[in-house]
Design a protein around this motif. Sequence first.
Motif, short mmCIF file in Angstrom:
data_model
loop_
_atom_site.label_atom_id
_atom_site.label_comp_id
_atom_site.label_asym_id
_atom_site.label_seq_id
_atom_site.Cartn_x
_atom_site.Cartn_y
_atom_site.Cartn_z
N ALA A 61 0.82 -1.21 0.00
CA ALA A 61 0.00 0.00 0.00
C ALA A 61 0.86 1.27 0.00
O ALA A 61 0.33 2.37 -0.04
N GLY A 62 2.18 1.11 0.07
CA GLY A 62 3.07 2.25 -0.01
C GLY A 62 3.55 2.81 1.31
O GLY A 62 4.22 3.84 1.35
N ALA A 63 3.23 2.14 2.41
CA ALA A 63 3.68 2.61 3.72
C ALA A 63 5.06 2.04 4.05
O ALA A 63 5.40 0.94 3.61
N ALA A 64 5.82 2.78 4.81
CA ALA A 64 7.06 2.25 5.37
C ALA A 64 6.64 1.41 6.58
O ALA A 64 5.73 1.78 7.31
N LEU A 134 9.76 -4.36 -4.37
CA LEU A 134 9.21 -3.04 -4.62
C LEU A 134 7.71 -3.17 -4.84
O LEU A 134 7.25 -4.11 -5.47
N THR A 135 6.97 -2.20 -4.32
CA THR A 135 5.54 -2.18 -4.57
C THR A 135 5.32 -1.78 -6.03
O THR A 135 6.24 -1.25 -6.68
N GLU A 136 4.12 -1.99 -6.52
CA GLU A 136 3.80 -1.60 -7.89
C GLU A 136 4.00 -0.09 -8.08
O GLU A 136 4.56 0.35 -9.07
N ARG A 137 3.59 0.69 -7.08
CA ARG A 137 3.73 2.14 -7.17
C ARG A 137 5.21 2.55 -7.15
O ARG A 137 5.64 3.42 -7.89
N GLU A 138 6.01 1.89 -6.30
CA GLU A 138 7.44 2.20 -6.27
C GLU A 138 8.09 1.88 -7.62
O GLU A 138 8.94 2.62 -8.10
N THR A 139 7.67 0.78 -8.23
CA THR A 139 8.19 0.41 -9.54
C THR A 139 7.83 1.46 -10.58
O THR A 139 8.66 1.86 -11.40
N VAL A 169 10.40 7.96 -3.53
CA VAL A 169 11.82 7.99 -3.88
C VAL A 169 12.66 7.73 -2.64
O VAL A 169 13.63 6.95 -2.67
N GLN A 170 12.29 8.34 -1.52
CA GLN A 170 13.04 8.13 -0.29
C GLN A 170 12.95 6.66 0.17
O GLN A 170 13.93 6.09 0.64
N ARG A 171 11.78 6.05 0.01
CA ARG A 171 11.65 4.63 0.37
C ARG A 171 12.52 3.77 -0.54
O ARG A 171 13.12 2.80 -0.09
N LEU A 172 12.57 4.13 -1.82
CA LEU A 172 13.43 3.39 -2.76
C LEU A 172 14.89 3.52 -2.34
O LEU A 172 15.64 2.53 -2.36
N LEU A 173 15.30 4.71 -1.93
CA LEU A 173 16.67 4.91 -1.48
C LEU A 173 16.95 4.10 -0.22
O LEU A 173 18.08 3.65 0.00
N GLY A 174 15.92 3.89 0.61
CA GLY A 174 16.09 3.07 1.81
C GLY A 174 16.12 1.58 1.52
O GLY A 174 16.81 0.82 2.19
N ILE A 189 18.80 0.45 -13.67
CA ILE A 189 19.13 -0.01 -15.01
C ILE A 189 19.95 -1.29 -14.94
O ILE A 189 19.67 -2.27 -15.65
N GLU A 190 20.96 -1.33 -14.06
CA GLU A 190 21.83 -2.49 -13.96
C GLU A 190 21.12 -3.74 -13.47
O GLU A 190 21.50 -4.85 -13.81
N HIS A 191 20.09 -3.55 -12.65
CA HIS A 191 19.41 -4.70 -12.04
C HIS A 191 18.03 -4.97 -12.65
O HIS A 191 17.25 -5.75 -12.11
N GLY A 192 17.72 -4.32 -13.74
CA GLY A 192 16.50 -4.61 -14.47
C GLY A 192 15.20 -4.14 -13.84
O GLY A 192 14.13 -4.65 -14.14
N PHE A 193 15.27 -3.16 -12.94
CA PHE A 193 14.04 -2.62 -12.35
C PHE A 193 13.35 -1.66 -13.29
O PHE A 193 12.19 -1.35 -13.11
#
Length: 194
Positions: A61-64, A134-139, A169-174, A189-193
């Motif tokens: 759902a996008g929560a930390a 990764l959540t769908e939204r994070e992707t 973006v901050q969650r992705l960085l975490g 890019i390197e890991h195919g995300f």
Amino acid sequence: MTSVALLHGPESRARLLRDEGVEVLGVVGSVDELLTLRADVVVVDMAAPDALAAVAAATDAGAAVLAVSASAEHEQVLAAVRAGATGFVVDTGRPWDVADAVARLARGEPAYGPGLAAVVLEASGGTGPPEVRLTERETDVLRLVVEGLTARQIATRLGLSPRTVENHVQRLLGKLPVSNRAALVRYAIEHGFA
């Protein structure tokens, strides 16, 4: 201000978090109730029978998610991280431990209690959280970051606020072993995300 919801936590934990200045939306008893609160950070008591399902649902759902337990059993820590938790602390009754972890998650940083980050890193070969989910939204956000869009442009395209995009973006960085947007793009890019 960051909003927090608690699943199966004692009311005393909510009261202590409020005393530390945290906005607590409520303490709920089910995953469905939890998702209706739409909190920025979710604190899941790992003693609950549906704790791992709650971690996964809140992450999707996008929560930390901060997992809290009375013990630091390695299997439980790793199971919570695999389900999507970006933080894990042992509740020793000191409210500032949980409050500090909540604040760190709100900033998009991982938050592990003493010695627990080493458990996660060791299990993943030292490269970051195991089995990054990764959540769908994070992707979606990650793909648009790779395309070079700004937070405002991403927000317009996805129907979100720029602040929500920055939170993603901050969650992705975490979640990923990177420290800035440029490294995030390279990693994706390197890991195919993307």
